[in-house]
Design a protein around this motif. Structure first.
Motif, PDB file in Angstrom:
ATOM      1  N   LEU A 109      54.899  18.391  54.302  1.00  0.00           N
ATOM      2  CA  LEU A 109      55.643  19.314  54.790  1.00  0.00           C
ATOM      3  C   LEU A 109      57.104  18.955  54.402  1.00  0.00           C
ATOM      4  CD1 LEU A 109      54.112  19.340  58.579  1.00  0.00           C
ATOM      5  CD2 LEU A 109      53.748  21.132  56.647  1.00  0.00           C
ATOM      6  N   HIS A 110      57.882  19.877  54.181  1.00  0.00           N
ATOM      7  CA  HIS A 110      59.267  19.411  53.452  1.00  0.00           C
ATOM      8  C   HIS A 110      60.423  20.082  54.386  1.00  0.00           C
ATOM      9  CE1 HIS A 110      56.705  17.433  50.457  1.00  0.00           C
ATOM     10  NE2 HIS A 110      56.282  18.460  50.179  1.00  0.00           N
ATOM     11  N   PRO A 111      61.713  19.638  54.406  1.00  0.00           N
ATOM     12  CA  PRO A 111      62.798  20.302  54.781  1.00  0.00           C
ATOM     13  C   PRO A 111      63.151  21.535  53.768  1.00  0.00           C
ATOM     14  CG  PRO A 111      63.118  17.924  54.588  1.00  0.00           C
ATOM     15  CD  PRO A 111      61.751  17.938  53.711  1.00  0.00           C
ATOM     16  N   ALA A 112      63.662  22.685  54.325  1.00  0.00           N
ATOM     17  CA  ALA A 112      64.146  23.640  53.781  1.00  0.00           C
ATOM     18  C   ALA A 112      65.432  24.293  53.850  1.00  0.00           C
ATOM     19  CB  ALA A 112      63.135  24.657  53.610  1.00  0.00           C
ATOM     20  N   ALA A 113      65.966  24.875  53.133  1.00  0.00           N
ATOM     21  CA  ALA A 113      67.491  25.442  53.293  1.00  0.00           C
ATOM     22  C   ALA A 113      67.735  26.571  54.678  1.00  0.00           C
ATOM     23  CB  ALA A 113      68.213  25.855  52.088  1.00  0.00           C
ATOM     24  N   SER A 114      68.414  26.643  55.050  1.00  0.00           N
ATOM     25  CA  SER A 114      68.697  27.820  55.892  1.00  0.00           C
ATOM     26  C   SER A 114      68.493  29.304  55.389  1.00  0.00           C
ATOM     27  CB  SER A 114      70.209  27.745  56.516  1.00  0.00           C
ATOM     28  OG  SER A 114      70.681  26.490  57.036  1.00  0.00           O
ATOM     29  N   ASP A 115      67.869  29.976  56.127  1.00  0.00           N
ATOM     30  CA  ASP A 115      67.439  31.421  55.777  1.00  0.00           C
ATOM     31  C   ASP A 115      66.340  31.366  54.745  1.00  0.00           C
ATOM     32  OD1 ASP A 115      69.186  32.558  57.966  1.00  0.00           O
ATOM     33  OD2 ASP A 115      70.949  32.512  56.527  1.00  0.00           O
ATOM     34  N   MET A 119      72.000  29.642  69.399  1.00  0.00           N
ATOM     35  CA  MET A 119      71.155  28.408  68.930  1.00  0.00           C
ATOM     36  C   MET A 119      70.887  28.403  67.681  1.00  0.00           C
ATOM     37  SD  MET A 119      67.118  27.942  70.473  1.00  0.00           S
ATOM     38  CE  MET A 119      66.418  26.446  70.168  1.00  0.00           C
ATOM     39  N   LEU A 120      70.726  27.390  67.067  1.00  0.00           N
ATOM     40  CA  LEU A 120      70.632  27.105  65.468  1.00  0.00           C
ATOM     41  C   LEU A 120      69.412  27.078  64.980  1.00  0.00           C
ATOM     42  CD1 LEU A 120      73.444  24.359  65.263  1.00  0.00           C
ATOM     43  CD2 LEU A 120      73.878  26.947  64.955  1.00  0.00           C
ATOM     44  N   GLN A 121      69.105  27.326  63.723  1.00  0.00           N
ATOM     45  CA  GLN A 121      67.989  27.316  62.934  1.00  0.00           C
ATOM     46  C   GLN A 121      67.690  25.751  62.775  1.00  0.00           C
ATOM     47  OE1 GLN A 121      67.926  29.326  59.061  1.00  0.00           O
ATOM     48  NE2 GLN A 121      68.958  31.311  60.017  1.00  0.00           N
ATOM     49  N   ARG A 122      66.202  25.600  62.496  1.00  0.00           N
ATOM     50  CA  ARG A 122      65.784  24.262  62.515  1.00  0.00           C
ATOM     51  C   ARG A 122      64.923  24.198  61.388  1.00  0.00           C
ATOM     52  NH1 ARG A 122      63.373  22.709  68.438  1.00  0.00           N
ATOM     53  NH2 ARG A 122      65.427  22.090  69.408  1.00  0.00           N
ATOM     54  N   THR A 123      64.997  22.777  60.869  1.00  0.00           N
ATOM     55  CA  THR A 123      63.980  22.200  59.746  1.00  0.00           C
ATOM     56  C   THR A 123      63.814  20.915  60.045  1.00  0.00           C
ATOM     57  OG1 THR A 123      63.705  22.329  57.260  1.00  0.00           O
ATOM     58  CG2 THR A 123      65.820  21.497  58.136  1.00  0.00           C
ATOM     59  N   GLN A 147      70.275  23.267  61.742  1.00  0.00           N
ATOM     60  CA  GLN A 147      71.028  23.617  60.661  1.00  0.00           C
ATOM     61  C   GLN A 147      72.157  24.754  61.066  1.00  0.00           C
ATOM     62  OE1 GLN A 147      67.091  25.083  58.993  1.00  0.00           O
ATOM     63  NE2 GLN A 147      68.116  24.084  57.070  1.00  0.00           N
ATOM     64  N   PRO A 148      73.171  24.920  59.952  1.00  0.00           N
ATOM     65  CA  PRO A 148      74.395  25.477  60.697  1.00  0.00           C
ATOM     66  C   PRO A 148      74.442  26.896  60.629  1.00  0.00           C
ATOM     67  CG  PRO A 148      74.826  24.361  58.407  1.00  0.00           C
ATOM     68  CD  PRO A 148      73.124  24.090  58.706  1.00  0.00           C
ATOM     69  N   VAL A 149      73.399  27.424  60.911  1.00  0.00           N
ATOM     70  CA  VAL A 149      73.199  29.139  60.723  1.00  0.00           C
ATOM     71  C   VAL A 149      72.351  29.349  62.136  1.00  0.00           C
ATOM     72  CG1 VAL A 149      72.224  31.062  59.556  1.00  0.00           C
ATOM     73  CG2 VAL A 149      73.101  28.876  58.189  1.00  0.00           C
ATOM     74  N   PHE A 153      54.584  24.966  64.618  1.00  0.00           N
ATOM     75  CA  PHE A 153      55.809  25.336  64.228  1.00  0.00           C
ATOM     76  C   PHE A 153      56.667  26.251  65.257  1.00  0.00           C
ATOM     77  CE2 PHE A 153      54.697  25.519  59.146  1.00  0.00           C
ATOM     78  CZ  PHE A 153      54.824  23.983  59.345  1.00  0.00           C
ATOM     79  N   ALA A 154      55.775  27.100  65.723  1.00  0.00           N
ATOM     80  CA  ALA A 154      56.389  27.747  66.765  1.00  0.00           C
ATOM     81  C   ALA A 154      56.943  27.015  68.026  1.00  0.00           C
ATOM     82  CB  ALA A 154      55.399  28.943  67.414  1.00  0.00           C
ATOM     83  N   ALA A 155      56.085  25.894  68.368  1.00  0.00           N
ATOM     84  CA  ALA A 155      56.477  25.114  69.528  1.00  0.00           C
ATOM     85  C   ALA A 155      57.627  24.385  69.333  1.00  0.00           C
ATOM     86  CB  ALA A 155      55.267  24.158  69.874  1.00  0.00           C
ATOM     87  N   TYR A 156      57.967  24.219  67.937  1.00  0.00           N
ATOM     88  CA  TYR A 156      59.285  23.325  67.886  1.00  0.00           C
ATOM     89  C   TYR A 156      60.418  24.256  67.178  1.00  0.00           C
ATOM     90  CZ  TYR A 156      58.144  18.541  68.392  1.00  0.00           C
ATOM     91  OH  TYR A 156      57.817  17.088  69.021  1.00  0.00           O
ATOM     92  N   GLY A 157      60.232  25.737  67.047  1.00  0.00           N
ATOM     93  CA  GLY A 157      60.916  26.611  66.737  1.00  0.00           C
ATOM     94  C   GLY A 157      61.534  26.183  65.330  1.00  0.00           C
ATOM     95  N   ILE A 158      60.508  25.898  64.345  1.00  0.00           N
ATOM     96  CA  ILE A 158      60.915  25.687  63.136  1.00  0.00           C
ATOM     97  C   ILE A 158      60.905  27.064  62.297  1.00  0.00           C
ATOM     98  CG2 ILE A 158      60.004  24.652  60.701  1.00  0.00           C
ATOM     99  CD1 ILE A 158      60.420  22.514  62.919  1.00  0.00           C
ATOM    100  N   ASP A 159      62.287  27.207  61.833  1.00  0.00           N
ATOM    101  CA  ASP A 159      62.777  28.263  60.978  1.00  0.00           C
ATOM    102  C   ASP A 159      62.448  28.224  59.461  1.00  0.00           C
ATOM    103  OD1 ASP A 159      64.317  29.934  63.334  1.00  0.00           O
ATOM    104  OD2 ASP A 159      64.822  27.854  63.272  1.00  0.00           O
ATOM    105  N   ASN A 160      62.799  26.889  58.883  1.00  0.00           N
ATOM    106  CA  ASN A 160      62.906  26.747  57.409  1.00  0.00           C
ATOM    107  C   ASN A 160      61.966  25.689  57.015  1.00  0.00           C
ATOM    108  OD1 ASN A 160      64.784  29.057  57.166  1.00  0.00           O
ATOM    109  ND2 ASN A 160      66.126  27.486  58.371  1.00  0.00           N
ATOM    110  N   ILE A 161      60.883  25.748  56.170  1.00  0.00           N
ATOM    111  CA  ILE A 161      60.095  24.692  55.968  1.00  0.00           C
ATOM    112  C   ILE A 161      59.131  25.129  54.670  1.00  0.00           C
ATOM    113  CG2 ILE A 161      57.939  25.404  57.493  1.00  0.00           C
ATOM    114  CD1 ILE A 161      57.440  22.357  58.137  1.00  0.00           C
ATOM    115  N   LEU A 162      58.905  24.273  53.653  1.00  0.00           N
ATOM    116  CA  LEU A 162      58.019  24.436  52.764  1.00  0.00           C
ATOM    117  C   LEU A 162      56.949  23.517  52.967  1.00  0.00           C
ATOM    118  CD1 LEU A 162      57.348  25.303  49.959  1.00  0.00           C
ATOM    119  CD2 LEU A 162      58.468  23.051  48.937  1.00  0.00           C
TER     120      LEU A 162
END
Length: 305
Positions: free
Chosen positions: A27-33, A1-5, A124-126, A85-94
């Protein structure tokens, strides 16, 4: 499963529950990891820096989960948005805000769910990292206790214990297994609650200044004061589960395991998370190159755009 933003930035204006201040939240997109990061844009210099969220930064849990850094940056009432965020599995966000507190909105996580839906969520590709519970970890504090146990999925069971006519009319225990039940349907609409005498005491200490019947369930000596009533028959315990999910997601990663608590709250939830991280033998980090290998609880994350 991939990371999400997020697919795009989005913002909203609301009121802080305790400060009563008007808050603009972005709320803003953020890079992987890069994880979940927060910034007070109303502060300047070093205090206006980006804060990387970790369990060790939750240093005020009197009435909510509040980030307090060593140099005094405060970001309060994060548990409801973290639960979304947990419900949507958000990994990366500002997360940016211009006040010391996330807006309370309607007292549940549903408005934040709507924000995430409007912004859209992208893969995201990670690979996404999960924390898997390997051994039982228990924490007892007086008459309260919480624990993690190994479980191939994600399950939450909570019991509250209030001796009051309102609570005696409803179930005070609720269990949800996300392999077959929906966070959005079963948990997201549950609102925060408080007793009228507590509200008066908080306001005498300049807290709860933004609270009203539009963003909390208020209880007097015999009944609730909200004219529309409850959203669920057992809304109180469901809200405690909403809070717990948000408290645990300050880890920034989904947990594969079961969480159970009796009279739990923000402080003991965070203490259990810290205790777990201090016992490396009790957990492991895992990834799933193929979604078919995922525990079924994570097959039901809302679809990405």
């Amino acid at each position: 499963m991939l990371q999400r933003t997020l697919a795009k930035s989005i913002s909203v204006t609301g009121v802080g529950l305790h400060s009563g201040e008007r808050v603009r939240l972005g709320l803003h997109p953020a890079a992987s990891d890069t994880g979940i990061r927060l910034r007070r844009i109303d502060l300047t210099g070093e205090q206006g820096r980006i804060v990387q969220l970790t369990p060790e930064l939750i240093n005020d849990t009197r009435l909510s989960s509040t980030v307090v850094t060593e140099d005094g940056i405060r970001i309060g009432t994060i548990e409801h948005i973290m639960s979304a965020f947990a419900a949507y599995g958000i990994d990366n966000i500002l997360v940016e805000l211009n006040a010391p507190e996330i807006p309370i909105m309607d007292g549940s996580s549903l408005p934040f769910i709507y924000l995430l839906q409007d912004a859209g969520v992208v893969d995201q590709p990670v690979e996404k990292r999960f924390l898997r519970i390997k051994e039982t970890v228990t924490l007892v504090e007086k008459d309260k206790w919480v624990k993690f146990t190994p479980y191939e999925g994600f399950q939450v069971t909570l019991t509250i214990d209030f001796d009051h006519p309102v609570f005696n009319r409803s179930n005070q225990t609720f269990k949800i297994d996300f392999s077959g039940q929906s966070y959005i349907d079963e948990i997201s609409r549950a609102r925060t609650f408080g007793f009228m005498q507590e509200v008066e005491l908080m306001r005498s200490h300049n807290l709860g200044l933004g609270g009203n019947l539009n963003n909390a369930i208020v209880i007097d000596d015999m009944d609730i004061l909200n004219p529309e009533g409850l959203r669920y028959p057992d809304e109180f315990v469901r809200h405690k589960i909403l809070d717990a999910i948000g408290d645990l997601y300050v880890l920034g990663h989904p947990i594969i395991g079961a969480f159970e608590g009796y009279k739990s709250g923000h402080a003991i939830n965070n203490a259990l998370l810290r205790q777990l991280l201090n016992q490396p033998e009790a957990y492991e980090w895992v990834t799933f190159p193929h979604n078919r290998l995922l525990p079924s609880a994570f097959h039901h994350l809302p679809q990405v755009t």
